[in-house]
Design a protein around this motif. Structure first.
Motif, PDB file in Angstrom:
ATOM      1  N   ALA A 213       0.832  -1.219   0.000  1.00 49.79           N
ATOM      2  CA  ALA A 213       0.000   0.000   0.000  1.00 49.79           C
ATOM      3  C   ALA A 213       0.861   1.262   0.000  1.00 49.79           C
ATOM      4  O   ALA A 213       0.434   2.309  -0.494  1.00 49.79           O
ATOM      5  CB  ALA A 213      -0.936  -0.002   1.203  1.00 49.79           C
ATOM      6  N   ILE A 214       2.057   1.165   0.568  1.00 49.69           N
ATOM      7  CA  ILE A 214       2.960   2.330   0.588  1.00 49.69           C
ATOM      8  C   ILE A 214       3.642   2.486  -0.768  1.00 49.69           C
ATOM      9  O   ILE A 214       3.761   3.595  -1.291  1.00 49.69           O
ATOM     10  CB  ILE A 214       4.023   2.169   1.706  1.00 49.69           C
ATOM     11  CG1 ILE A 214       3.358   1.929   3.070  1.00 49.69           C
ATOM     12  CG2 ILE A 214       4.972   3.372   1.729  1.00 49.69           C
ATOM     13  CD1 ILE A 214       2.404   2.981   3.536  1.00 49.69           C
ATOM     14  N   ARG A 215       4.046   1.355  -1.343  1.00 46.22           N
ATOM     15  CA  ARG A 215       4.681   1.419  -2.668  1.00 46.22           C
ATOM     16  C   ARG A 215       3.690   1.972  -3.695  1.00 46.22           C
ATOM     17  O   ARG A 215       4.071   2.643  -4.643  1.00 46.22           O
ATOM     18  CB  ARG A 215       5.161   0.033  -3.116  1.00 46.22           C
ATOM     19  CG  ARG A 215       6.098  -0.639  -2.112  1.00 46.22           C
ATOM     20  CD  ARG A 215       7.514  -0.821  -2.621  1.00 46.22           C
ATOM     21  NE  ARG A 215       8.142   0.449  -2.971  1.00 46.22           N
ATOM     22  CZ  ARG A 215       8.832   1.214  -2.120  1.00 46.22           C
ATOM     23  NH1 ARG A 215       8.989   0.861  -0.867  1.00 46.22           N
ATOM     24  NH2 ARG A 215       9.371   2.336  -2.522  1.00 46.22           N
ATOM     25  N   ASP A 216       2.409   1.685  -3.485  1.00 47.20           N
ATOM     26  CA  ASP A 216       1.377   2.175  -4.408  1.00 47.20           C
ATOM     27  C   ASP A 216       1.139   3.687  -4.286  1.00 47.20           C
ATOM     28  O   ASP A 216       0.538   4.279  -5.180  1.00 47.20           O
ATOM     29  CB  ASP A 216       0.035   1.469  -4.124  1.00 47.20           C
ATOM     30  CG  ASP A 216       0.014   0.050  -4.669  1.00 47.20           C
ATOM     31  OD1 ASP A 216       0.941  -0.316  -5.420  1.00 47.20           O
ATOM     32  OD2 ASP A 216      -0.932  -0.697  -4.342  1.00 47.20           O
ATOM     33  N   ILE A 219       4.320  10.039  -4.633  1.00 49.01           N
ATOM     34  CA  ILE A 219       5.291  10.716  -3.763  1.00 49.01           C
ATOM     35  C   ILE A 219       4.570  11.704  -2.850  1.00 49.01           C
ATOM     36  O   ILE A 219       4.904  11.835  -1.669  1.00 49.01           O
ATOM     37  CB  ILE A 219       6.364  11.426  -4.617  1.00 49.01           C
ATOM     38  CG1 ILE A 219       7.185  10.378  -5.376  1.00 49.01           C
ATOM     39  CG2 ILE A 219       7.269  12.296  -3.754  1.00 49.01           C
ATOM     40  CD1 ILE A 219       7.889   9.346  -4.508  1.00 49.01           C
ATOM     41  N   GLU A 220       3.564  12.382  -3.383  1.00 49.95           N
ATOM     42  CA  GLU A 220       2.832  13.327  -2.523  1.00 49.95           C
ATOM     43  C   GLU A 220       2.100  12.585  -1.416  1.00 49.95           C
ATOM     44  O   GLU A 220       2.019  13.052  -0.280  1.00 49.95           O
ATOM     45  CB  GLU A 220       1.873  14.173  -3.365  1.00 49.95           C
ATOM     46  CG  GLU A 220       2.647  15.094  -4.311  1.00 49.95           C
ATOM     47  CD  GLU A 220       1.790  16.176  -4.947  1.00 49.95           C
ATOM     48  OE1 GLU A 220       0.580  16.248  -4.654  1.00 49.95           O
ATOM     49  OE2 GLU A 220       2.345  16.955  -5.738  1.00 49.95           O
ATOM     50  N   GLY A 221       1.557  11.414  -1.726  1.00 53.45           N
ATOM     51  CA  GLY A 221       0.916  10.589  -0.706  1.00 53.45           C
ATOM     52  C   GLY A 221       1.920  10.167   0.365  1.00 53.45           C
ATOM     53  O   GLY A 221       1.635  10.184   1.561  1.00 53.45           O
ATOM     54  N   ARG A 222       3.125   9.838  -0.063  1.00 56.40           N
ATOM     55  CA  ARG A 222       4.169   9.450   0.896  1.00 56.40           C
ATOM     56  C   ARG A 222       4.560  10.621   1.784  1.00 56.40           C
ATOM     57  O   ARG A 222       4.948  10.441   2.934  1.00 56.40           O
ATOM     58  CB  ARG A 222       5.398   8.899   0.155  1.00 56.40           C
ATOM     59  CG  ARG A 222       5.107   7.593  -0.566  1.00 56.40           C
ATOM     60  CD  ARG A 222       6.330   7.118  -1.338  1.00 56.40           C
ATOM     61  NE  ARG A 222       5.955   6.061  -2.285  1.00 56.40           N
ATOM     62  CZ  ARG A 222       6.801   5.527  -3.175  1.00 56.40           C
ATOM     63  NH1 ARG A 222       8.049   5.954  -3.231  1.00 56.40           N
ATOM     64  NH2 ARG A 222       6.386   4.590  -3.988  1.00 56.40           N
ATOM     65  N   MET A 223       4.496  11.827   1.222  1.00 59.75           N
ATOM     66  CA  MET A 223       4.783  13.013   2.051  1.00 59.75           C
ATOM     67  C   MET A 223       3.723  13.168   3.143  1.00 59.75           C
ATOM     68  O   MET A 223       4.033  13.461   4.289  1.00 59.75           O
ATOM     69  CB  MET A 223       4.850  14.277   1.192  1.00 59.75           C
ATOM     70  CG  MET A 223       6.117  14.387   0.381  1.00 59.75           C
ATOM     71  SD  MET A 223       6.275  16.037  -0.324  1.00 59.75           S
ATOM     72  CE  MET A 223       6.153  15.669  -2.056  1.00 59.75           C
ATOM     73  N   THR A 224       2.463  12.962   2.785  1.00 55.64           N
ATOM     74  CA  THR A 224       1.377  13.017   3.773  1.00 55.64           C
ATOM     75  C   THR A 224       1.624  11.996   4.884  1.00 55.64           C
ATOM     76  O   THR A 224       1.474  12.278   6.069  1.00 55.64           O
ATOM     77  CB  THR A 224       0.026  12.725   3.085  1.00 55.64           C
ATOM     78  OG1 THR A 224      -0.184  13.702   2.079  1.00 55.64           O
ATOM     79  CG2 THR A 224      -1.121  12.733   4.078  1.00 55.64           C
TER      80      THR A 224
END
Lengths: 472, 211
Positions: A213-216, A219-224
């Motif tokens: 779910a993280i790999r999916d 990059i902006e989602g990962r920043m959140t």
């Protein structure tokens, strides 16, 4: 010997001197500066007759205090109505000028929330150490960087020495396994993580987020996601570098230029935990079971699915915890066992370093398009994270969608996430907010904050109460 | 920074978990460009009945008599007894500044948030971690005994109770050394200038795009 975690790799690459007691002098590659936590640090330099060690490692912008209404903003710094806010912004301008630090000033198109502009400019790069006098510096870990918030003494220390004495944290892996269902965003994932491990669950740890779910996530989602690692108690959150990371960085103003690009990419591709790396703690979360999240209390760990009810303190044995829940319910003006979807809201805030990037704007606009803000909503505001996010959103016509639906479209800044400027809740007002903290008084004295994703905030604005965005 | 010396001080109990830095010093006071003067606004929203803003004359504001620090028995308190995860939230160093300016020298809790913990040492404020059951017992004793005081001896890492019993606590050697000697961190780091320059030279070879 076991392999290294991503955190080990980042740490080892920045040790200037190992003190042999679990602490080390660490080199800092990027220092981001804003107006609230820096004035006393610059003053300290002046008093001691010191100069910044490496001016070009610093990048500054005013964000916490700046007004977000177009009228006040367009009158320039002199036009900031609150004289104390104005002085703080002026002080940053003067300090940056005096010490030769690059600053994106209030009405520069590149100005914005410090954690939005660092990545946007490519000033945040994989493999870097990034610090800022702001706890949400963990955001930058999304790039496979070691990024953490510091206090003003450490701001001064970084300015003067380009280093910090740090104690190595323990390493935690939070693995979010499987695919997240439609409608479940990075914000929902991180709120669910905090709900599971608690606001002190990550204390003393650096958290690496992994799993399908993280790999999916973008990059902006990962920043959140990494932004809110601090709400789980971890100073640093991080995600391994992959092709998405490298694609995102490419071509940004501060990114490596052609002569070094290949070399940088080769280095960045090593920024992941080795397969045999040992973590001090591993937490698994099943992404497939997640639903959109809504906080109900005064700590980010007080969170449930939108389809749930407000929890009942009477069902909790631990008396300290149960008392904390009672205090939170009293402050929030909520009864135990109320369905979350029965909670009506007064204001809606879409913005903050957690959720003010272009994808957040798009997610909220998708929900708002062709609909109207409910009559009971006194104010629904959208505050883009930077001048460039605002410009991009306007090019895509998102501002018009918001305005037609009854949202206000504002100028970039931290705004009602912490209400240091004029944007705030009145006592007793209830807000659906895409920010990161639902603490007492955070958005204004007596204000009641419910943390949600941008799509869920927009849905609450349209329905007038919380609702699963899928059911709107 | 002043040297940290052994003292005996009144203990005030803050009986709630997760006390965040927004509660310790609300954001409107962060607009100051100074490092001092935050004490009168420590816990502002809990301490006063009206809404506080910078520049107000705090001596005329209505006090919340239920709030622990407004109770006469805790006047002059120098030790704050707290619950888990004290100081969570924002990195604002204004939180330890406000606690120190108010007169606190020591905070005892079962756990602290990392950034707050770290910031405290930079300001001569000593955060002490004790087991939750030891903290719980202290809460009971403080509430039962007006004027309850503890002696805090950093050199020997002990807290002495009024009945003469000692509680020992752990602390990083380097942090202890700095507190006891009132040392400036930046001055200490600048003694390692050669190491920093050597690191930069090596790093420029390995990762030239960072310079």
């Amino acid at each position: 010997m076991a392999g290294k975690t991503l955190y080990d790799k980042l740490w080892d690459a920045h040790v200037v001197r190992d003190n042999g007691d679990g602490t080390a002098l660490l080199y800092i590659d990027r220092h981001l500066v804003h107006e609230v936590t820096s004035p006393q640090a610059f003053e300290g330099l002046r008093i001691a007759g010191r100069k910044p060690w490496r001016v070009d490692a610093n990048l500054a912008t005013p964000d916490h205090n700046v007004p977000t209404t177009t009228k006040e903003r367009h009158s320039g710094v002199e036009g900031i109505v609150d004289p104390i806010s104005r002085l703080q912004v002026e002080t940053l301008d003067q300090n940056c000028e005096e010490f030769g630090i690059t600053e994106f000033k209030m009405n520069d198109i590149r100005q914005g929330i410090v954690h939005v502009i660092g990545p946007e400019e490519g000033a945040t790069l994989p493999g870097m150490t990034v610090v800022c006098g702001d706890s949400h510096t963990s955001t930058h870990g999304a790039f496979g960087a070691l990024a953490f918030g510091i206090g003003t003494s450490e701001v001064e220390h970084t300015l003067a020495t380009q280093c910090l004495v740090q104690k190595k944290s323990r390493a935690m892996l939070v693995s979010v396994d499987g695919k997240a269902p439609e409608g479940v965003t990075a914000k929902d994932i991180v709120l669910a993580v905090i709900g599971k491990i608690g606001t002190a669950g990550g204390t003393g740890f650096a958290i690496e987020f992994g799993g399908e779910a993280i790999r999916d996530l973008s990059i902006e989602g990962r920043m959140t996601l990494c932004n809110m690692a601090i709400e789980a108690g971890a100073r640093a959150g991080m995600v391994a570098v992959d092709e998405k990371t490298i694609d995102y960085v490419k071509g940004r103003p501060y990114a490596p230029k052609e002569e070094y690009w290949e070399q940088a990419v080769a280095d960045w591709q090593t920024l992941h935990s080795d397969t045999d790396a040992q973590f001090d703690e591993v937490v698994h979360i099943d992404a497939t079971a997640l639903k959109p999240q809504v906080t109900w209390g005064t700590s980010p760990e007080m969170v449930v699915d939108v389809s749930s009810k407000v929890p009942d303190p009477a069902s909790i044995d631990d008396s300290v915890k149960s008392d904390g829940m009672k205090k939170a319910l009293a402050y929030m003006g909520l009864e135990a066992n109320t369905p979350i979807t029965d909670i009506t809201v007064d204001k809606v805030f879409i913005g903050s370093c957690t959720n003010s990037r272009i994808e957040d704007m798009r997610a909220a606009a998708t929900v708002a398009k062709g609909r109207k803000v409910a009559d009971n909503i006194k104010l629904a505001m959208v505050v883009p994270g930077s001048g460039l996010v605002k410009q991009q959103a306007e090019e895509e016509g998102l501002d018009k969608i918001f305005v037609e639906a009854g949202f206000e479209w504002r100028e970039p800044g931290c705004s009602m996430c912490l209400a240091m400027n004029a944007d705030r809740l009145e006592p007793g007002e209830r807000c659906a907010s895409t920010s990161n903290r639902n603490f007492e008084g955070r958005q204004g004295q007596g204000g009641r904050t419910h943390l949600v994703s941008p799509a869920m905030a927009a849905a609450a604005a349209i329905a007038g109460h919380f609702i699963d965005v899928q059911d709107l | 920074m002043d040297k940290f010396t052994t003292f005996t001080g009144i203990v005030a109990p803050m009986d709630r978990p997760n006390v965040d830095t927004d509660a310790i010093i609300p954001k409107q006071f962060l607009k100051s460009i100074k490092r001092s003067g935050f004490g009168p606004n420590l816990f502002d929203e809990w301490r006063y009945l009206d809404h506080g803003e910078p520049g107000m004359d705090n001596s005329n504001r209505p006090l919340n008599s239920d709030f622990v620090l407004n109770q006469e028995r805790y006047t002059g308190a120098q030790v704050l007894l707290a619950r888990e995860n004290f100081g969570c939230g924002s990195s604002r160093e204004h939180a330890p500044w406000a606690l120190e300016d108010f007169g606190f020298k020591v905070i005892i809790a079962p756990s602290f948030a990392d950034i707050f913990f770290n910031n405290s040492f930079k300001n001569g404020l000593l955060p002490i971690i004790l087991d939750a059951d030891v903290v719980d017992a202290l809460f009971k004793e403080v509430e039962a005994t007006p004027g309850y005081s503890l002696k805090v001896d950093l050199e020997n890492q002990t807290i002495s109770k009024p009945n003469g019993n000692d509680i020992s606590f752990d602390i990083d050697e380097f942090r202890k050394y700095r507190l006891i000697n009132g040392l400036d961190d930046i001055g200490l780091t600048l003694q390692q200038v050669d190491d920093i320059k050597a690191y930069e030279a090596k790093r420029k070879q390995q990762a030239p795009w960072l310079f």
